[in-house]
Design a protein around this motif. Structure first.
Motif, short mmCIF file in Angstrom:
data_model
loop_
_atom_site.label_atom_id
_atom_site.label_comp_id
_atom_site.label_asym_id
_atom_site.label_seq_id
_atom_site.Cartn_x
_atom_site.Cartn_y
_atom_site.Cartn_z
N SER A 88 44.00 37.74 37.50
CA SER A 88 43.57 37.49 36.12
C SER A 88 42.70 36.25 36.03
O SER A 88 41.64 36.25 35.38
N HIS A 146 34.07 36.29 34.38
CA HIS A 146 33.60 36.72 33.07
C HIS A 146 33.02 35.58 32.25
O HIS A 146 31.86 35.64 31.81
N ILE A 164 32.84 42.40 33.66
CA ILE A 164 34.15 42.74 34.24
C ILE A 164 34.42 44.24 34.26
O ILE A 164 35.47 44.66 34.75
N ALA A 193 40.25 46.47 33.85
CA ALA A 193 40.80 45.15 34.20
C ALA A 193 42.26 45.04 33.78
O ALA A 193 43.10 44.56 34.55
N GLU A 222 43.95 39.12 26.64
CA GLU A 222 42.94 40.18 26.67
C GLU A 222 41.76 39.66 27.48
O GLU A 222 41.26 38.56 27.23
N PHE A 223 41.31 40.43 28.48
CA PHE A 223 40.25 39.97 29.36
C PHE A 223 38.92 39.77 28.65
O PHE A 223 38.05 39.08 29.18
N ALA A 224 38.75 40.36 27.48
CA ALA A 224 37.50 40.17 26.73
C ALA A 224 37.55 38.97 25.81
O ALA A 224 36.60 38.71 25.07
N GLN A 270 33.15 42.87 26.27
CA GLN A 270 33.01 43.81 27.37
C GLN A 270 34.20 44.76 27.44
O GLN A 270 35.28 44.47 26.90
N ASN A 271 33.99 45.86 28.13
CA ASN A 271 35.06 46.84 28.31
C ASN A 271 36.08 46.30 29.31
O ASN A 271 35.76 46.10 30.49
N SER A 272 37.28 46.08 28.84
CA SER A 272 38.32 45.46 29.69
C SER A 272 39.43 46.44 30.06
O SER A 272 40.48 46.01 30.54
#
Length: 202
Positions: free
Chosen positions: A112, A119, A126, A95, A12-14, A90-92
């Motif tokens: 990624s 980030h 992001i 992304a 998960e990018f967050a 943050q809203n990912s």
């Protein structure tokens, strides 16, 4: 190396722990002779099913303080400076959609890693198109071509399907590693163990 065992890397990018894994997993997997499948997804819907409206690290301040200290320590061990972004989590959404869109072109890993560095090493947002575009360019992709894909019904559906599949196999956090036999490993500190398990073909 033909017929290498495969490890699914759910991230998960967050998630700062996902960042730590993303920045070191390729080298470790190569050394172990294990092929990787990069599987970006969203934790928001999974947290919502547990009654949380945000990350538990934001809901529980003591847990959040520990997490930032812990990721800073772990990052230092691998030569990565982890910083806390101004806004967390943050809203990912975009992304994750973009990373899924990159599978066919093979640039998902590079994109990624670039976005994770922006980030959690630079403190960038992001959700901003400029940050996403910079990561796409680093991955060798044209933002003018790829960004519209994140709004396509095909990519939206792909992400929804990934989230539902993650739920169905018991994923509840990130990063998660899933070996070929379905064995689950949760957390950056389980990466080496997951690779060993996959390597042994269990």
């Amino acid at each position: 190396m033909p017929n290498r065992p495969v490890l699914d890397f759910w991230y998960e990018f967050a998630s700062p722990y996902s960042c730590l894994s993303a920045l070191r997993i390729e080298k470790l997997a190569e050394e172990a002779g294990v092929a990787l499948r990069w599987r970006p997804f969203l934790l928001g819907p999974i947290f919502a099913a547990q009654g949380w409206n945000t990350s538990p690290f934001a809901l529980y301040p003591s847990k959040g303080r520990y997490m930032w200290r812990d990721t800073a320590r772990r990052g230092r061990r691998q030569g990565v400076a982890i910083v806390k972004p101004e806004n967390f989590p943050q809203n990912s959404l975009t992304a994750a959609r973009l990373a899924l869109a990159g599978r066919d072109g093979g640039w998902t890993p590079t994109f990624s890693k670039a976005l994770f560095r922006a980030h959690f090493c630079e403190g960038r947002n992001i959700a901003e198109e400029a940050v996403l575009s910079a990561a796409l360019k680093e991955a060798g992709s044209d933002p003018n071509v790829v960004l519209p894909l994140s709004r396509s019904e095909e990519v939206k559906g792909r992400l929804k399907a990934e989230i539902e599949y993650a739920k169905s196999i018991g994923i509840f956090g990130a990063p998660f590693f899933v070996a070929g036999d379905g064995e689950l490993f949760w957390g950056d500190d389980r990466l080496e163990e997951a690779l060993e398990w996959a390597q042994d073909g269990r």
